[in-house]
Design a protein around this motif. Structure first.
Motif, mmCIF file in Angstrom:
data_model
loop_
_atom_site.group_PDB
_atom_site.id
_atom_site.type_symbol
_atom_site.label_atom_id
_atom_site.label_comp_id
_atom_site.label_asym_id
_atom_site.label_seq_id
_atom_site.Cartn_x
_atom_site.Cartn_y
_atom_site.Cartn_z
ATOM 1 N N MET A 129 0.834 -1.172 0.000
ATOM 2 C CA MET A 129 0.000 0.000 0.000
ATOM 3 C C MET A 129 0.884 1.242 0.000
ATOM 4 O O MET A 129 1.897 1.295 0.684
ATOM 5 C CB MET A 129 -0.922 0.010 1.230
ATOM 6 N N ASP A 130 0.473 2.225 -0.765
ATOM 7 C CA ASP A 130 1.228 3.470 -0.867
ATOM 8 C C ASP A 130 0.927 4.357 0.334
ATOM 9 O O ASP A 130 -0.210 4.728 0.574
ATOM 10 C CB ASP A 130 0.836 4.185 -2.165
ATOM 11 N N ASN A 131 1.964 4.659 1.115
ATOM 12 C CA ASN A 131 1.798 5.505 2.303
ATOM 13 C C ASN A 131 2.173 6.959 2.045
ATOM 14 O O ASN A 131 2.346 7.724 2.983
ATOM 15 C CB ASN A 131 2.630 4.956 3.466
ATOM 16 N N THR A 132 2.325 7.313 0.774
ATOM 17 C CA THR A 132 2.671 8.688 0.435
ATOM 18 C C THR A 132 1.520 9.598 0.854
ATOM 19 O O THR A 132 0.357 9.337 0.507
ATOM 20 C CB THR A 132 2.893 8.835 -1.090
ATOM 21 N N PRO A 133 1.839 10.637 1.614
ATOM 22 C CA PRO A 133 0.757 11.540 2.038
ATOM 23 C C PRO A 133 0.124 12.237 0.832
ATOM 24 O O PRO A 133 0.794 12.535 -0.145
ATOM 25 C CB PRO A 133 1.457 12.547 2.957
ATOM 26 N N LYS A 134 -1.151 12.469 0.936
ATOM 27 C CA LYS A 134 -1.875 13.169 -0.131
ATOM 28 C C LYS A 134 -1.550 14.649 -0.078
ATOM 29 O O LYS A 134 -1.405 15.226 0.994
ATOM 30 C CB LYS A 134 -3.386 13.016 0.056
ATOM 31 N N SER A 135 -1.494 15.227 -1.256
ATOM 32 C CA SER A 135 -1.311 16.676 -1.321
ATOM 33 C C SER A 135 -2.660 17.346 -1.039
ATOM 34 O O SER A 135 -3.719 16.705 -1.112
ATOM 35 C CB SER A 135 -0.815 17.098 -2.705
ATOM 36 N N ALA A 136 -2.624 18.624 -0.745
ATOM 37 C CA ALA A 136 -3.863 19.383 -0.541
ATOM 38 C C ALA A 136 -4.720 19.330 -1.803
ATOM 39 O O ALA A 136 -5.936 19.209 -1.730
ATOM 40 C CB ALA A 136 -3.550 20.829 -0.154
ATOM 41 N N ALA A 137 -4.072 19.376 -2.971
ATOM 42 C CA ALA A 137 -4.810 19.318 -4.240
ATOM 43 C C ALA A 137 -5.517 17.970 -4.397
ATOM 44 O O ALA A 137 -6.663 17.908 -4.861
ATOM 45 C CB ALA A 137 -3.883 19.582 -5.416
ATOM 46 N N ASP A 138 -4.836 16.870 -4.010
ATOM 47 C CA ASP A 138 -5.461 15.542 -4.081
ATOM 48 C C ASP A 138 -6.690 15.470 -3.174
ATOM 49 O O ASP A 138 -7.741 14.945 -3.561
ATOM 50 C CB ASP A 138 -4.467 14.446 -3.670
ATOM 51 N N THR A 139 -6.550 15.975 -1.968
ATOM 52 C CA THR A 139 -7.668 15.963 -1.015
ATOM 53 C C THR A 139 -8.816 16.828 -1.521
ATOM 54 O O THR A 139 -9.982 16.433 -1.444
ATOM 55 C CB THR A 139 -7.195 16.430 0.373
ATOM 56 N N LEU A 140 -8.487 18.001 -2.062
ATOM 57 C CA LEU A 140 -9.530 18.875 -2.615
ATOM 58 C C LEU A 140 -10.222 18.208 -3.794
ATOM 59 O O LEU A 140 -11.447 18.256 -3.918
ATOM 60 C CB LEU A 140 -8.937 20.227 -3.026
ATOM 61 N N TYR A 141 -9.457 17.544 -4.656
ATOM 62 C CA TYR A 141 -10.032 16.839 -5.794
ATOM 63 C C TYR A 141 -11.020 15.770 -5.323
ATOM 64 O O TYR A 141 -12.121 15.650 -5.858
ATOM 65 C CB TYR A 141 -8.926 16.204 -6.645
ATOM 66 N N GLU A 142 -10.641 15.019 -4.309
ATOM 67 C CA GLU A 142 -11.553 14.006 -3.753
ATOM 68 C C GLU A 142 -12.817 14.665 -3.195
ATOM 69 O O GLU A 142 -13.926 14.139 -3.368
ATOM 70 C CB GLU A 142 -10.858 13.193 -2.665
ATOM 71 N N ALA A 143 -12.657 15.787 -2.531
ATOM 72 C CA ALA A 143 -13.820 16.502 -1.986
ATOM 73 C C ALA A 143 -14.734 16.975 -3.106
ATOM 74 O O ALA A 143 -15.964 16.895 -3.000
ATOM 75 C CB ALA A 143 -13.360 17.684 -1.127
ATOM 76 N N ILE A 144 -14.152 17.471 -4.197
ATOM 77 C CA ILE A 144 -14.954 17.914 -5.342
ATOM 78 C C ILE A 144 -15.732 16.732 -5.916
ATOM 79 O O ILE A 144 -16.911 16.868 -6.271
ATOM 80 C CB ILE A 144 -14.061 18.580 -6.416
ATOM 81 N N GLN A 145 -15.108 15.569 -5.990
ATOM 82 C CA GLN A 145 -15.786 14.380 -6.515
ATOM 83 C C GLN A 145 -16.974 13.961 -5.639
ATOM 84 O O GLN A 145 -17.915 13.341 -6.125
ATOM 85 C CB GLN A 145 -14.799 13.212 -6.664
ATOM 86 N N LEU A 146 -16.928 14.312 -4.370
ATOM 87 C CA LEU A 146 -18.037 13.986 -3.460
ATOM 88 C C LEU A 146 -19.232 14.924 -3.634
ATOM 89 O O LEU A 146 -20.297 14.685 -3.061
ATOM 90 C CB LEU A 146 -17.549 14.041 -2.004
ATOM 91 N N THR A 147 -19.063 15.968 -4.422
ATOM 92 C CA THR A 147 -20.126 16.953 -4.608
ATOM 93 C C THR A 147 -21.362 16.354 -5.277
ATOM 94 O O THR A 147 -22.484 16.629 -4.864
ATOM 95 C CB THR A 147 -19.605 18.157 -5.418
ATOM 96 N N ARG A 148 -21.154 15.532 -6.296
ATOM 97 C CA ARG A 148 -22.300 14.968 -7.029
ATOM 98 C C ARG A 148 -23.216 14.150 -6.120
ATOM 99 O O ARG A 148 -24.418 14.428 -6.047
ATOM 100 C CB ARG A 148 -21.819 14.147 -8.224
ATOM 101 N N PRO A 149 -22.696 13.170 -5.359
ATOM 102 C CA PRO A 149 -23.605 12.432 -4.470
ATOM 103 C C PRO A 149 -24.177 13.331 -3.368
ATOM 104 O O PRO A 149 -25.332 13.157 -2.968
ATOM 105 C CB PRO A 149 -22.747 11.307 -3.887
#
Length: 160
Positions: free
Chosen positions: A1-21
């Protein structure tokens, strides 16, 4: 498993993807509460922008809600038929009359808002004011940013 921390942009992108549901769930909840008051989700949105005692034209409501003119016109027509709004003359423009809540419309949207605010207040208790303010600021920023991306001409570089 990749333990590389997520960047702020990655986290924001995931949050944006949660907008539709999130929007689907919000719409379903708002629809259920609005239908109990005899109002559709679209009518509810139109009624709310006229609270508590605003007189607005159809184009003003369209701009505030950032919706298509035809949709707002249909919601206003339905709301007028249901006696939730009334029209008043607009001395500045004969064809763009003002819309205003009727007493029935004010009672309907007030009931809906009271129910929603009780639920939102209960949910808000999980967070600090600073967290909610930060979310609000980011949400406004995203809305503005995406609106401006959509207005760019073909081939134009974003955020240049």
């Amino acid at each position: 498993m990749d333990n590389t921390p997520k960047s702020a942009a990655d986290t924001l992108y995931e949050a944006i993807q949660l907008t539709r549901p999130l929007l689907r769930h919000i719409t379903a909840s708002v629809d259920a509460m609005s239908r109990d008051a005899g109002v559709s989700v679209g009518q509810r949105a139109v009624l709310e922008v006229m609270m508590p005692d605003r007189r607005l034209t159809g184009p003003q409501i369209t701009e505030i809600l950032q919706l298509k003119r035809q949709f707002v016109a249909r919601m206003l027509s339905e709301a007028k038929f249901l006696e939730l709004v009334q029209t008043e003359p607009n001395p500045a423009h004969v064809r763009a009359h003002f819309f205003k809540l009727t007493e029935k419309g004010f009672k309907a949207i007030s009931l809906i808002r009271a129910r929603e605010m009780a639920l939102v207040q209960d949910f808000a208790n999980q967070f600090t004011e600073a967290e909610i303010s930060c979310h609000h600021r980011i949400q406004l920023g995203l809305t503005d940013w995406f609106a401006n991306l959509g207005e760019q001409k073909e081939g134009e570089e974003p955020c240049g």
